[in-house]
Design a protein around this motif. Structure first.
Motif, mmCIF file in Angstrom:
data_model
loop_
_atom_site.group_PDB
_atom_site.id
_atom_site.type_symbol
_atom_site.label_atom_id
_atom_site.label_comp_id
_atom_site.label_asym_id
_atom_site.label_seq_id
_atom_site.Cartn_x
_atom_site.Cartn_y
_atom_site.Cartn_z
ATOM 1 N N UNK A 1 0.837 -1.206 0.000
ATOM 2 C CA UNK A 1 0.000 0.000 0.000
ATOM 3 C C UNK A 1 0.874 1.260 0.000
ATOM 4 N N UNK A 2 1.966 1.228 -0.763
ATOM 5 C CA UNK A 2 2.948 2.312 -0.690
ATOM 6 C C UNK A 2 3.012 3.118 -1.986
ATOM 7 N N UNK A 3 1.853 3.323 -2.616
ATOM 8 C CA UNK A 3 1.849 4.104 -3.855
ATOM 9 C C UNK A 3 2.326 5.541 -3.624
ATOM 10 N N UNK A 4 1.923 6.133 -2.513
ATOM 11 C CA UNK A 4 2.358 7.511 -2.260
ATOM 12 C C UNK A 4 3.863 7.590 -2.062
ATOM 13 N N UNK A 5 4.417 6.561 -1.421
ATOM 14 C CA UNK A 5 5.866 6.548 -1.240
ATOM 15 C C UNK A 5 6.580 6.400 -2.586
ATOM 16 N N UNK A 6 5.960 5.685 -3.516
ATOM 17 C CA UNK A 6 6.544 5.577 -4.860
ATOM 18 C C UNK A 6 6.503 6.931 -5.571
ATOM 19 N N UNK A 7 5.389 7.636 -5.432
ATOM 20 C CA UNK A 7 5.313 8.988 -6.020
ATOM 21 C C UNK A 7 6.418 9.887 -5.456
ATOM 22 N N UNK A 8 6.580 9.820 -4.131
ATOM 23 C CA UNK A 8 7.592 10.664 -3.477
ATOM 24 C C UNK A 8 9.001 10.290 -3.924
ATOM 25 N N UNK A 9 9.222 8.988 -4.071
ATOM 26 C CA UNK A 9 10.543 8.514 -4.462
ATOM 27 C C UNK A 9 10.922 9.010 -5.859
ATOM 28 N N UNK A 10 9.994 8.877 -6.793
ATOM 29 C CA UNK A 10 10.291 9.318 -8.161
ATOM 30 C C UNK A 10 10.469 10.837 -8.191
ATOM 31 N N UNK A 11 9.646 11.557 -7.438
ATOM 32 C CA UNK A 11 9.822 13.017 -7.352
ATOM 33 C C UNK A 11 11.209 13.359 -6.796
ATOM 34 N N UNK A 12 11.643 12.603 -5.808
ATOM 35 C CA UNK A 12 12.976 12.817 -5.228
ATOM 36 C C UNK A 12 14.081 12.602 -6.266
ATOM 37 N N UNK A 13 13.948 11.531 -7.056
ATOM 38 C CA UNK A 13 14.970 11.258 -8.078
ATOM 39 C C UNK A 13 15.018 12.409 -9.084
ATOM 40 N N UNK A 14 13.855 12.858 -9.538
ATOM 41 C CA UNK A 14 13.837 13.952 -10.513
ATOM 42 C C UNK A 14 14.449 15.227 -9.939
ATOM 43 N N UNK A 15 14.166 15.472 -8.647
ATOM 44 C CA UNK A 15 14.637 16.713 -8.031
ATOM 45 C C UNK A 15 16.131 16.688 -7.739
ATOM 46 N N UNK A 16 16.582 15.580 -7.139
ATOM 47 C CA UNK A 16 17.965 15.529 -6.669
ATOM 48 C C UNK A 16 18.940 14.951 -7.687
ATOM 49 N N UNK A 17 18.430 14.209 -8.630
ATOM 50 C CA UNK A 17 19.318 13.579 -9.617
ATOM 51 C C UNK A 17 18.788 13.800 -11.026
ATOM 52 N N UNK A 18 18.585 15.056 -11.396
ATOM 53 C CA UNK A 18 18.034 15.326 -12.724
ATOM 54 C C UNK A 18 18.980 14.793 -13.795
ATOM 55 N N UNK A 19 18.392 14.298 -14.854
ATOM 56 C CA UNK A 19 19.227 13.724 -15.916
ATOM 57 C C UNK A 19 19.347 12.221 -15.826
ATOM 58 N N UNK A 20 18.967 11.642 -14.661
ATOM 59 C CA UNK A 20 18.964 10.180 -14.546
ATOM 60 C C UNK A 20 17.513 9.697 -14.721
ATOM 61 N N UNK A 21 17.211 9.062 -15.837
ATOM 62 C CA UNK A 21 15.805 8.700 -16.092
ATOM 63 C C UNK A 21 15.295 7.593 -15.177
ATOM 64 N N UNK A 22 13.983 7.611 -14.977
ATOM 65 C CA UNK A 22 13.292 6.635 -14.134
ATOM 66 C C UNK A 22 12.424 5.740 -15.016
ATOM 67 N N UNK A 23 12.688 4.438 -14.942
ATOM 68 C CA UNK A 23 11.877 3.465 -15.667
ATOM 69 C C UNK A 23 10.943 2.802 -14.659
ATOM 70 N N UNK A 24 9.638 2.952 -14.849
ATOM 71 C CA UNK A 24 8.685 2.275 -13.980
ATOM 72 C C UNK A 24 8.501 0.846 -14.494
ATOM 73 N N UNK A 25 8.921 -0.119 -13.682
ATOM 74 C CA UNK A 25 8.822 -1.515 -14.110
ATOM 75 C C UNK A 25 7.457 -2.046 -13.704
ATOM 76 N N UNK A 26 6.553 -2.095 -14.661
ATOM 77 C CA UNK A 26 5.161 -2.451 -14.370
ATOM 78 C C UNK A 26 4.675 -3.592 -15.259
ATOM 79 N N UNK A 27 5.303 -3.751 -16.406
ATOM 80 C CA UNK A 27 4.995 -4.850 -17.345
ATOM 81 C C UNK A 27 3.508 -4.938 -17.635
#
Lengths: 273, 273
Positions: B70-96
């Motif tokens: 039940x951690x969808x919000x934590x996933x949103x926060x995590x991806x936002x963190x990556x974009x903010x702190x590590x711009x230029x490193x793309x995020x692939x959502x593995x959902x298949x």
């Protein structure tokens, strides 16, 4: 406790219905009164469930429609509502998951422990070890994609594999190798009645989840005659949009009930004909 | 704005790394200090991201591990963190994901609008119209399962289809028919280096997401030599568990960083060799 397959067979007989009501909530299509309500998805679906339950033998929420709107909690509430108010009508979580074993374990927890679904749809592309973790949840149902109702379904599913199309190979794997505990079903689209008949010939009495009547245009008579078992059961015939959005006015829930009733009756006309 | 493919190619060059750090959080494997913390999944992954970012060119959260808790919000926060702190490193959502067009539209909204992923993994079993809705999100990446790293991957993917195994047919469809806008990549497991080489021969410089080194046992030298492009790039080589759970003590984040650095270096040793 009854297994999914037992619950389903009991529901088919006691409700005299093969209709599976698909819950694909799209807020843009909801009645105007739902504008800006934070529980719109739950409440709309709950009213659809309560209105159509007299004519249905199962419900199938499609998880994408909840996930796109950050409505996972509303999905939990909805499934809890169905179990509480309509016990005996199984819930199939339409998720079409497919991943390696360790990840499939997580998806199985999501479907069965978190959402308390009775069955889940899965994708066979990654093979048996991507399906096995779901089967470890005793009594739960696992419904494998076989022949899907969309036009692009033919891109892979119709490729020849050892003298037969891929979807038939999947049906044989499901029937002959993967179904040790009798938990499996198959998805076969109503847009291809002849192929439903072939699949039924391969899999015996295995339950078939059949989307594609209603909005997608599948023919009810041909579908039922192709997919029924000797007892006139064996199918979860799904309709989503044609029921959910049957009416636009204040009587939208009654319109949904009427559409569900009509669909049930059209199906029943051919179950033993 | 840069497309996923441009961002990825830029990241490969500026970071001098082909490593994709997979984020598969399992709370039962977290350091003891995380017991009973409601933000454990977010915080653990955030620290992994920050520790490994110097050695990685992309991140790949696996959504099942969040959904089961039940951690969808934590996933949103995590991806936002990556974009903010590590711009230029793309995020692939593995959902298949894999579903009919109208449902695929919802999954695309989930991946790109809700989670703000740069790319998403998808399943080809339902054909092109199940993939097309993702491509309508301009510039986003869509990475199609081709040859997966699990044992059961052979059940379907190795079936002969018109003189070649199914996974090669998928590679050809992706390269020759489905990639009109240059948004596609393919998943090819490191457990089958010879098959990576065949796929690379079919798809030119298309990005390959390669799971299966680390915990799944794929060979780094054989993988890199099989999958590299002429420029020594073209691969997102994923490691998840071997990095996330490299250390059990207080220095677990440093252990993860060291594991990421070692993996990057082992990969780089063979990029031009």
């Amino acid at each position: 406790m009854s297994t999914f397959i037992q619950t389903l067979d009991h529901a088919w007989q006691t409700t005299n219905s093969l209709l599976c009501v698909g819950l694909d909530p799209e807020p843009s299509k909801f009645p105007a009164a739902y504008a800006n309500r934070s529980d719109a998805i739950f409440d709309f679906c709950k009213k659809i469930v309560d209105a159509t339950a007299p004519y249905a033998s199962s419900f199938k929420p499609q998880i994408a429609y909840f996930a796109a709107h950050r409505a996972e909690e509303q999905l939990e509430q909805l499934i809890a509502h169905i179990h509480l108010k309509h016990p005996g009508l199984p819930v199939i979580l339409d998720a079409k998951r497919g991943d390696i074993g360790s990840t499939a374990e997580q998806y199985a927890r999501e479907a069965f422990d978190r959402y308390r679904a009775d069955a889940v749809t899965v994708n066979p592309y990654m093979g048996f070890d991507s399906i096995e973790p779901y089967l470890e949840h005793e009594g739960k149902g696992v419904i494998v994609l076989c022949r899907t109702s969309n036009p692009g379904g033919s891109d892979l599913q119709f490729l020849e594999t050892g003298g037969r199309p891929l979807y038939q190979t999947v049906a044989r794997l499901a029937a002959e190798k993967w179904n040790a505990n009798g938990q499996l079903g198959l998805v076969v689209g109503a847009t291809f009645p002849k192929e439903i008949e072939v699949v039924r010939g391969i899999v015996g009495d295995m339950p078939l989840l059949i989307p594609g009547i209603g909005a997608q245009g599948g023919d009810v008579e041909a579908t039922v005659k192709a997919g029924r078992t000797a007892a006139g059961r064996g199918m979860l015939i799904n309709s989503s949009r044609a029921i959910l959005y049957a009416g636009k006015g204040d009587d939208w829930a009654e319109a949904a009930a009427q559409a569900a009733k009509d669909t049930r009756d059209r199906i029943n006309a051919f179950r033993h004909a």
